[in-house]
Design a protein around this motif. Structure first.
Motif, PDB file in Angstrom:
ATOM      1  N   ILE A  38     -40.105  16.016  34.121  1.00 51.98           N
ATOM      2  CA  ILE A  38     -41.204  15.105  34.466  1.00 51.98           C
ATOM      3  C   ILE A  38     -42.268  15.890  35.227  1.00 51.98           C
ATOM      4  N   GLN A  39     -41.838  16.735  36.155  1.00 60.57           N
ATOM      5  CA  GLN A  39     -42.774  17.529  36.952  1.00 60.57           C
ATOM      6  C   GLN A  39     -43.575  18.513  36.095  1.00 60.57           C
ATOM      7  N   THR A  40     -42.968  19.046  35.041  1.00 65.83           N
ATOM      8  CA  THR A  40     -43.688  19.978  34.167  1.00 65.83           C
ATOM      9  C   THR A  40     -44.612  19.248  33.195  1.00 65.83           C
ATOM     10  N   GLY A  41     -44.482  17.927  33.108  1.00 61.41           N
ATOM     11  CA  GLY A  41     -45.307  17.148  32.188  1.00 61.41           C
ATOM     12  C   GLY A  41     -44.735  17.030  30.789  1.00 61.41           C
ATOM     13  N   ASN A  42     -43.527  17.566  30.562  1.00 61.88           N
ATOM     14  CA  ASN A  42     -42.919  17.471  29.236  1.00 61.88           C
ATOM     15  C   ASN A  42     -42.359  16.091  28.941  1.00 61.88           C
TER      16      ASN A  42
END
Length: 113
Positions: A38-42
């Motif tokens: 989630i933090q990487t935007g994936n």
């Protein structure tokens, strides 16, 4: 980036009983995996699915009062994933903890319309 739907299939958890410690550790690893991606935007969305549902089948649109299953296998959830391409999506999903309890993931690119 391309959009992918990850369909998570797994044995019906009511039939395969796991040790309480195993389940707790598994859930922790799942949470950590989700937070990372989630933090990487994936990861852009997704959810576990309930065991309640209906199917509509055939040309007569017959309503069946149960979810789809093959043997004891069910669709347990889905993930909406952003990745560069299919190989990148596979690389991201290889570390997903669902495999610990004999689950598997089907990765499908969403078609643009």
């Amino acid at each position: 980036m391309k959009d992918f739907l990850i369909i998570l299939r797994e044995p019906d958890g009511r039939l395969n009983v796991h040790d309480e410690f195993e389940v707790k550790a598994h859930r922790q690893r799942m949470g950590e995996w989700f937070q990372k991606h989630i933090q990487t935007g994936n990861i852009t969305g997704g959810s576990a699915l309930s065991l309640k549902g209906k199917q509509i089948k055939g040309k007569d649109a017959l309503i069946v009062n149960e979810i789809h299953r093959v043997g004891t296998e069910i669709v347990g959830g889905y993930i909406l994933l952003k990745a560069i391409n299919l190989n990148n999506a596979v690389a991201i999903m290889r570390s997903f903890p669902v495999y610990e309890f004999d689950g598997y993931a089907e990765i499908r690119e969403l078609m643009t319309t």
